[in-house]
Design a protein around this motif. Structure first.
Motif, PDB file in Angstrom:
ATOM      1  N   ILE A 132      -3.631   7.718  -6.792  1.00  0.00           N
ATOM      2  CA  ILE A 132      -3.657   6.374  -4.667  1.00  0.00           C
ATOM      3  C   ILE A 132      -2.084   6.396  -4.681  1.00  0.00           C
ATOM      4  N   SER A 133      -0.932   5.828  -5.743  1.00  0.00           N
ATOM      5  CA  SER A 133       0.141   6.383  -5.096  1.00  0.00           C
ATOM      6  C   SER A 133       0.010   7.893  -4.749  1.00  0.00           C
ATOM      7  N   GLU A 134       0.289   8.542  -4.980  1.00  0.00           N
ATOM      8  CA  GLU A 134       0.512  10.158  -4.800  1.00  0.00           C
ATOM      9  C   GLU A 134      -0.386  10.158  -3.657  1.00  0.00           C
ATOM     10  N   ALA A 135      -1.422   9.751  -3.618  1.00  0.00           N
ATOM     11  CA  ALA A 135      -2.398  11.093  -1.928  1.00  0.00           C
ATOM     12  C   ALA A 135      -2.672   9.347  -1.655  1.00  0.00           C
ATOM     13  N   GLY A 136      -2.779   8.126  -1.685  1.00  0.00           N
ATOM     14  CA  GLY A 136      -3.532   6.981  -0.705  1.00  0.00           C
ATOM     15  C   GLY A 136      -4.429   7.254  -0.468  1.00  0.00           C
ATOM     16  N   LEU A 137      -4.650   7.482  -0.980  1.00  0.00           N
ATOM     17  CA  LEU A 137      -6.785   7.515  -1.136  1.00  0.00           C
ATOM     18  C   LEU A 137      -7.409   6.957  -2.395  1.00  0.00           C
ATOM     19  N   LEU A 138      -8.460   5.770  -1.888  1.00  0.00           N
ATOM     20  CA  LEU A 138      -9.207   6.066  -2.821  1.00  0.00           C
ATOM     21  C   LEU A 138     -10.539   5.965  -2.715  1.00  0.00           C
ATOM     22  N   ASP A 190      -2.665  -2.936 -18.349  1.00  0.00           N
ATOM     23  CA  ASP A 190      -3.131  -1.444 -17.697  1.00  0.00           C
ATOM     24  C   ASP A 190      -3.893  -0.855 -16.770  1.00  0.00           C
ATOM     25  N   ALA A 191      -3.547  -0.422 -16.216  1.00  0.00           N
ATOM     26  CA  ALA A 191      -4.882   0.519 -14.685  1.00  0.00           C
ATOM     27  C   ALA A 191      -4.601   2.168 -15.129  1.00  0.00           C
ATOM     28  N   THR A 192      -5.770   2.239 -14.923  1.00  0.00           N
ATOM     29  CA  THR A 192      -6.919   3.625 -14.342  1.00  0.00           C
ATOM     30  C   THR A 192      -6.567   4.058 -12.918  1.00  0.00           C
ATOM     31  N   GLY A 193      -5.976   5.635 -12.819  1.00  0.00           N
ATOM     32  CA  GLY A 193      -5.914   5.862 -11.739  1.00  0.00           C
ATOM     33  C   GLY A 193      -5.146   5.522 -10.498  1.00  0.00           C
ATOM     34  N   LEU A 194      -3.753   4.767 -10.874  1.00  0.00           N
ATOM     35  CA  LEU A 194      -3.328   4.490 -10.078  1.00  0.00           C
ATOM     36  C   LEU A 194      -2.146   5.575  -9.000  1.00  0.00           C
ATOM     37  N   GLU A 195      -2.078   6.656 -10.415  1.00  0.00           N
ATOM     38  CA  GLU A 195      -1.054   7.449 -10.091  1.00  0.00           C
ATOM     39  C   GLU A 195      -0.943   8.253  -8.920  1.00  0.00           C
ATOM     40  N   THR A 214     -13.131   6.220  -5.558  1.00  0.00           N
ATOM     41  CA  THR A 214     -14.452   5.652  -6.914  1.00  0.00           C
ATOM     42  C   THR A 214     -14.108   4.402  -6.485  1.00  0.00           C
ATOM     43  N   PRO A 215     -15.512   3.685  -6.839  1.00  0.00           N
ATOM     44  CA  PRO A 215     -15.751   2.278  -7.082  1.00  0.00           C
ATOM     45  C   PRO A 215     -14.677   1.661  -7.712  1.00  0.00           C
ATOM     46  N   LEU A 216     -13.742   0.893  -7.945  1.00  0.00           N
ATOM     47  CA  LEU A 216     -13.041   0.018  -8.443  1.00  0.00           C
ATOM     48  C   LEU A 216     -13.679  -0.879 -10.097  1.00  0.00           C
ATOM     49  N   ALA A 217     -13.062  -1.246 -10.875  1.00  0.00           N
ATOM     50  CA  ALA A 217     -13.740  -2.251 -11.605  1.00  0.00           C
ATOM     51  C   ALA A 217     -12.796  -2.796 -12.913  1.00  0.00           C
ATOM     52  N   VAL A 258      -9.796   1.615 -13.313  1.00  0.00           N
ATOM     53  CA  VAL A 258     -10.446   0.460 -14.040  1.00  0.00           C
ATOM     54  C   VAL A 258      -8.886  -1.086 -14.012  1.00  0.00           C
ATOM     55  N   MET A 259      -9.230  -1.865 -14.002  1.00  0.00           N
ATOM     56  CA  MET A 259      -8.090  -2.333 -14.542  1.00  0.00           C
ATOM     57  C   MET A 259      -8.477  -3.596 -15.474  1.00  0.00           C
TER      58      MET A 259
END
Length: 367
Positions: free
Chosen positions: A81-87, A74-79, A89-92, A126-127
């Motif tokens: 990134i897939s759509e906009a191509g931008l990070l 599981d991971a949050t926030g990936l959709e 936030t921090p990664l956790a 978050v991963m």
């Protein structure tokens, strides 16, 4: 000891000065580690945070992309990134049952830093991987204070490896696993860029373990497996974070993330149905991307960006594969033996044991 301290040089590339993800300028890593007992149960877990730039990620977004080799994770926030191509936030990284609290805490901490939170939202990345053999995972012991601690301690420089942060309770190829890192620096004629990797290694079967291409796992089968009586060898996951200072566009970041699969395969992983293998790559080479502040009216309609021509991507792909391979080996070498609540020993892979297994397969460090 790390692989190179033992004379094990994986691949042909040159590591950065630290041989860590923090060789990419601006990248910072922080850990919060829990090793205690609560209500008579063993707590062995934590959270690891990666800050992509020296400043706030929201103010200095990066292009990013991700790849899923196997989706049992599981991971949050990936959709987004897939759509906009931008990070933005921090990664956790944490354990499976603490993903939600880490995400929610990152949102709360983001709000603290905003002058006007009414005009902004965030979806942190978050991963997770599963640490339920060594940790009371159902107790959900990671709390907001631990996320704050990891962020507050995020810094450049050497990165702690092994049983720290999110990797505290992880198992890799039936040895103690956890956090590992490595990097590669391209020569000037190939761009001179750096590729850094951080893994949370919690995957793999002993008999399939390979180091430098040699099947060392077959020489190590006499060491008792922690899965002999509980669980299944190979259960677990691996998450990989790749950073580069090359000016990559989002689709090129996704292509870079895909190459983590090669590094995992070189060490004998990537074939288990029960493994969640999720990889994210971000690129800091474009410095002037607009801030992720959706209430601002003064932003320009367009931004000038650079990209690496596809004909020059191959050295970056090779660097990613080699760094992932080395980071996994470093994670195992840093893992000290631990014992589960019911007395099962999870062995660490010490350097001399690995070197002896390599010699038995015909490996020669002087080749």
């Amino acid at each position: 000891m790390r692989a190179r301290q033992l004379g094990i040089t994986l691949g042909l590339g040159t590591p950065g000065a630290l041989n860590a993800i923090t060789d990419v300028p601006g990248v910072r890593v922080g850990h919060s580690t829990l090793k205690t007992r609560v209500d008579g149960k063993q707590v062995c877990t934590g959270v690891t945070v990666v800050q992509p730039r020296a400043g706030e990620a929201r103010q200095q977004p990066c292009f990013a992309g991700y790849h899923v080799l196997n989706g049992n994770g599981d991971a949050t926030g990936l959709e987004w990134i897939s759509e906009a191509g931008l990070l933005t936030t921090p990664l956790a990284i944490t354990n499976t049952h603490s993903l939600g609290i880490v995400r929610d805490t990152l949102i709360a901490l983001e709000r603290e830093r905003l002058a006007d939170p009414a005009v902004y939202w965030c979806m942190p990345v978050v991963m997770e991987t599963y640490d339920g053999l060594l940790n009371d995972i159902w107790g959900q012991h990671v709390k907001p204070a631990h996320v704050r601690e990891a962020l507050d301690h995020a810094e450049s420089g050497p990165v702690q490896e092994g049983a720290v942060g999110g990797g505290t309770g992880m198992i890799c190829h039936e040895f103690k696993g956890g956090i590992g890192t490595a990097s590669r620096r391209l020569p000037a004629e190939q761009g001179g860029w750096k590729v850094g990797v951080l893994v949370q290694a919690n995957h793999g079967k002993r008999q399939e373990l390979r180091v430098d291409g040699y099947p060392v796992g077959r020489q190590l089968m006499t060491i008792p497996s922690p899965f002999a009586e509980r669980g299944t060898p190979g259960m677990g996951s691996i998450v990989v974070i790749l950073a580069t200072d090359a000016p990559l566009l989002p689709h090129q970041c996704r292509r870079l993330a895909q190459r983590a699969s090669i590094g995992i395969a070189r060490t004998g992983g990537g074939t288990e149905d029960s493994s969640g293998d999720l990889f994210l790559a971000f690129a800091t080479g474009n410095q002037a991307l607009p801030p992720a502040d959706y209430g601002r009216k003064d932003l320009a309609f367009s931004s000038a960006v650079q990209m690496v021509n596809n004909d020059h991507m191959s050295p970056l792909f090779l660097a990613a594969a080699e760094a992932v391979e080395e980071a996994i080996v470093n994670a195992m070498l840093a893992g000290e033996s631990m014992t589960t609540d019911d007395g099962v020993r999870v062995p660490g892979l010490d350097g001399e044991t690995l070197l002896q297994a390599l010699r038995e397969t015909g490996w020669n460090s002087c080749r």
